[in-house]
Write a protein that holds these residues in place. Structure first.
Motif, mmCIF file in Angstrom:
data_model
loop_
_atom_site.group_PDB
_atom_site.id
_atom_site.type_symbol
_atom_site.label_atom_id
_atom_site.label_comp_id
_atom_site.label_asym_id
_atom_site.label_seq_id
_atom_site.Cartn_x
_atom_site.Cartn_y
_atom_site.Cartn_z
ATOM 1 N N GLY A 1 -3.751 -2.210 -1.890
ATOM 2 C CA GLY A 1 -4.300 -1.295 -1.599
ATOM 3 C C GLY A 1 -5.882 -1.507 -1.481
ATOM 4 O O GLY A 1 -6.963 -1.658 -0.969
ATOM 5 N N ARG B 1 0.628 -1.309 0.155
ATOM 6 C CA ARG B 1 -0.028 0.276 0.230
ATOM 7 C C ARG B 1 0.789 1.223 -0.475
ATOM 8 O O ARG B 1 2.243 1.464 0.549
ATOM 9 C CB ARG B 1 -0.577 -0.469 0.978
ATOM 10 N N LEU B 2 -0.137 2.238 -0.863
ATOM 11 C CA LEU B 2 1.202 3.485 -0.920
ATOM 12 C C LEU B 2 -0.017 4.576 -0.784
ATOM 13 O O LEU B 2 -0.755 4.426 -0.796
ATOM 14 C CB LEU B 2 1.915 3.938 -2.365
ATOM 15 N N ASP B 3 0.612 5.732 -0.550
ATOM 16 C CA ASP B 3 0.208 6.908 -0.121
ATOM 17 C C ASP B 3 -0.533 7.653 -1.321
ATOM 18 O O ASP B 3 -2.270 7.930 -1.655
ATOM 19 C CB ASP B 3 1.015 8.456 -0.019
ATOM 20 N N ARG B 4 -0.630 6.827 -2.408
ATOM 21 C CA ARG B 4 -1.174 7.358 -4.005
ATOM 22 C C ARG B 4 -0.405 5.607 -5.419
ATOM 23 O O ARG B 4 0.404 5.985 -4.761
ATOM 24 C CB ARG B 4 -0.529 8.551 -4.699
#
Length: 260
Positions: free
Chosen positions: A28, A19-22
């Motif tokens: 995610g 999972r990444l911030d964007r």
């Protein structure tokens, strides 16, 4: 009690597992789907994090359900909210001491290369391509130098965060099937880019640029800068982690001879 899932995905359009911030990631979209079924946030832990473009045949994850749902609801409800390039293949409940990452005793990857003069069309998302002829037997001879426990510093990216570069390779085979060459590798664990860097070095042997014994020299030298290039991501698939039989998980993720 923990819920365990077997997850399959085409990694082409993802920025990797984590999972990444964007940006779009497998973790995610999976957590979003599970959270919809639970009607509250759900976080998962996986057996192995894959890079951008790398596929997963059966990555295993676990989570602690915040609410009670029937297994059928978790399975069908989650799949109904997942995009077409991800699916949950199976679900199982295990005791709370099971851990998708730490309970695994081995992991298996396959790298597939199309070796012919013409580029792929149908398989372009799932195989790498090299037009120059390769000698699979030479690569198999070189692969034997990597079996066992070694310091694999020569085959990890400079960004690798693992504190210990020692890993144990249980099996490594290079087999040609027509125009396709499969590199199958099993180890207790892997360093960042380790499989793709091993394949990149083996390709130099297959092209006749290096001798099979060069792989042993690379291991002993522990210098990433003199090893082969990193092979493209689309040819790599995380086949599955392997767990001891005590967990009674599906056969594809169970190694009967693995110690608890």
């Amino acid at each position: 009690m923990r819920i365990v899932l077997g997850v399959e995905y085409d990694g082409t359009d993802f920025l990797g597992w984590q999972r990444l911030d964007r940006g779009r990631t497998v973790q995610g979209v999976l957590e979003q789907a599970l959270s919809f079924v639970a009607a509250q946030p759900v976080a998962v832990t996986c057996a192995g994090r894959t890079d951008a473009g790398v596929h997963g045949r059966c990555n295993v994850v676990h989570f602690e359900p915040p609410v009670e749902r029937a297994d059928r609801s978790w399975l069908l409800g989650t799949n109904s909210r997942l995009p077409d390039d991800v699916c949950v293949r199976w679900i199982q409940r295990l005791p709370g001491d099971f851990h998708a990452r730490f309970s695994a005793r081995a992991r298996r990857y396959r790298y597939t290369l199309l070796n012919r003069p013409v580029r792929p069309a149908l398989d372009a998302r799932y195989v790498a391509w090299l037009r120059e002829p390769l000698d699979a037997q030479r690569m198999q001879a070189a692969a034997r130098h990597l079996l066992g426990e070694h310091d694999f510093s020569a085959f990890r990216t400079v960004a690798c965060q693992a504190p210990n570069p020692v890993r144990t390779v249980h099996a490594l085979s290079v087999q040609r099937e027509g125009d396709y060459i499969n590199f199958d590798i099993q180890a207790n664990a892997f360093l960042h880019h380790m499989v793709r860097n091993i394949v990149g070095s083996l390709l130099l042997v297959g092209q006749g640029v290096q001798a099979p014994e060069w792989l042993g020299e690379l291991l002993r030298g522990r210098d990433r800068t003199v090893a082969g290039p990193t092979a493209p991501s689309q040819g790599l698939t995380f086949i599955a982690p392997l767990y001891p039989a005590q967990w009674q998980l599906p056969a594809e993720v169970t190694g009967a001879d693995l110690q608890p």
